[in-house]
Design a protein around this motif. Structure first.
Motif, mmCIF file in Angstrom:
data_model
loop_
_atom_site.group_PDB
_atom_site.id
_atom_site.type_symbol
_atom_site.label_atom_id
_atom_site.label_comp_id
_atom_site.label_asym_id
_atom_site.label_seq_id
_atom_site.Cartn_x
_atom_site.Cartn_y
_atom_site.Cartn_z
ATOM 1 N N SER A 73 0.829 -1.203 0.000
ATOM 2 C CA SER A 73 0.000 0.000 0.000
ATOM 3 C C SER A 73 0.865 1.254 0.000
ATOM 4 C CB SER A 73 -0.910 0.005 1.229
ATOM 5 O OG SER A 73 -0.137 0.215 2.399
ATOM 6 N N ASP A 74 0.227 2.376 -0.278
ATOM 7 C CA ASP A 74 0.932 3.656 -0.279
ATOM 8 C C ASP A 74 0.918 4.311 1.090
ATOM 9 O OD1 ASP A 74 1.505 3.472 -2.996
ATOM 10 O OD2 ASP A 74 -0.405 4.407 -3.553
ATOM 11 N N GLY A 75 0.151 3.773 1.997
ATOM 12 C CA GLY A 75 0.049 4.402 3.312
ATOM 13 C C GLY A 75 -0.634 3.486 4.302
ATOM 14 N N VAL A 76 -1.488 4.058 5.126
ATOM 15 C CA VAL A 76 -2.138 3.312 6.195
ATOM 16 C C VAL A 76 -3.217 2.396 5.640
ATOM 17 C CG1 VAL A 76 -3.564 3.524 8.278
ATOM 18 C CG2 VAL A 76 -1.673 5.122 7.886
ATOM 19 N N VAL A 77 -3.219 1.158 6.169
ATOM 20 C CA VAL A 77 -4.310 0.218 5.910
ATOM 21 C C VAL A 77 -5.108 0.099 7.203
ATOM 22 C CG1 VAL A 77 -4.934 -2.165 5.381
ATOM 23 C CG2 VAL A 77 -3.042 -1.067 4.157
ATOM 24 N N ALA A 78 -6.392 0.490 7.158
ATOM 25 C CA ALA A 78 -7.219 0.471 8.367
ATOM 26 C C ALA A 78 -8.533 -0.254 8.067
ATOM 27 C CB ALA A 78 -7.495 1.892 8.847
#
Length: 366
Positions: free
Chosen positions: A88-93
């Motif tokens: 991913s490019d950032g946060v996975v929530a």
């Protein structure tokens, strides 16, 4: 809005406190950071994990007893949620993994049954190092907020910066060690060079002269015979090979607390401590034999050795102030060993010559 602002302010304040706690160490800071995340997200499991190839390794973690994870535990990377996070490019929530298109069919969900998950990749030096992730078997009771995303990003940013800083510190420390070693080592033989030997000898002489009990030591100058002719006949590469191999002979025949160095050109210097005349002669015989056994050329390789054998006598502390300085003692020992070396060469070389029949008392050197 005011409540969310207060929550954000509280996270930033605590994060600042943690990141400024350098005196408590990196391990403390990471654990405190993970604990902050667990409290902020109201989840059970917090992990900082490293990814190397296909291996996922837990480096730091806080978890309840029902989930017995610990640092050093390893898993197949593809079997973890982090395989998705790292892409991913950032946060996975994800509040409810079972209802998620991203993770609902993931092998890790079937294996671990973790319903709540929030994570971010950790990048060090432009490369994905691992992940910071928080999870729980229970579904998250609310939606992750912007403050949750921001908080995780702040945590990850500090970890990334701190890891780069520590990596640079380690590289700088290793570089300084290497530079120090290079500054004190003869590049050809890898023995101590003359400057480093002089510094170490000065310390040893100072300690030696303060001995409460009489002791003996010796400074040896070892000169490989007919070295110029060797270079002229076989070339400098072979001459260098002789120096390198003799340096190994020297190292192999000295005790760990003796000092050996390349003094310059074809001359080596040795400081033998806690040794009598018979012990000095044994060392010389071994050096001569080792040089002869090198078999690098058709001719027999020999060396001439000049020796300054010294001895201390019990002197009280007040009398020490009247002694000549260690540097003067060292210079006098080198001068006497050099005179003995000249005599050995004048007597036909391949000889071992002492500057005197009996040890010279240290307090008489000047």
């Amino acid at each position: 809005m005011h409540t969310e602002y207060s929550e954000s302010e509280n996270v930033i304040r605590r994060l600042h406190q943690i990141t400024q706690s350098y005196d408590k160490g990196f391990d403390f800071q990471i654990h405190a950071l993970i604990q902050l995340g667990l409290e902020r997200f109201d989840l059970d499991i917090g992990i900082l994990a490293q990814v190397e190839g296909d291996t996922y390794t837990i480096r730091y973690c806080i978890c309840p007893e029902y989930m017995p994870l610990m640092p050093g535990n390893q898993f197949e990377f593809g079997m973890t949620y982090c395989a998705v996070t790292c892409e991913s490019d950032g946060v996975v929530a994800v509040e409810h993994v079972g209802n998620s298109d991203i993770l609902g069919s993931h092998p890790a969900y079937r294996h671990f049954g973790l319903e709540s998950y929030i994570a971010i990749p950790i990048h060090v030096g432009g490369v994905t190092w691992g992940t910071l992730n928080f999870s729980s078997p229970a579904p998250y009771p609310r939606a992750f907020k912007d403050i949750d995303i921001d908080s995780l990003q702040l945590m990850a940013s500090w970890i990334e910066v701190e890891m780069v800083r520590r990596m640079q510190e380690n590289q700088l420390r290793e570089l300084n060690v290497k530079l120090k070693q290079m500054a004190s080592t003869d590049p050809l033989t890898k023995l101590m060079n003359r400057r480093a030997f002089t510094e170490k000898l000065l310390r040893s002489v100072n300690h030696f002269r303060r001995s409460k009990q009489p002791q003996e030591a010796a400074l040896l100058l070892v000169d490989i015979d007919y070295f110029k002719e060797l270079n002229d006949t076989y070339g400098h590469l072979l001459g260098d090979k002789v120096l390198i191999e003799f340096a190994k002979v020297l190292t192999e025949n000295l005790r760990s607390y003796d000092i050996g160095a390349r003094y310059g050109g074809k001359v080596f210097v040795i400081w033998l401590v806690d040794t009598e005349r018979s012990g000095i002669e044994v060392v010389c015989d071994r050096l001569m034999s080792g040089l002869d056994n090198l078999a690098l050329v058709d001719e027999k390789l020999t060396a001439s050795v000049g020796i300054c054998h010294v001895k201390t006598r019990q002197v009280d502390e007040n009398a020490l102030s009247q002694f000549v300085k260690p540097a003067q003692i060292m210079d006098a020992m080198v001068a006497r060993a050099d005179q003995a070396l000249c005599q050995a060469k004048a007597n036909g070389r391949a000889k071992t010559v002492f500057c005197s029949e009996e040890p010279v008392y240290l307090d008489t050197l000047s």
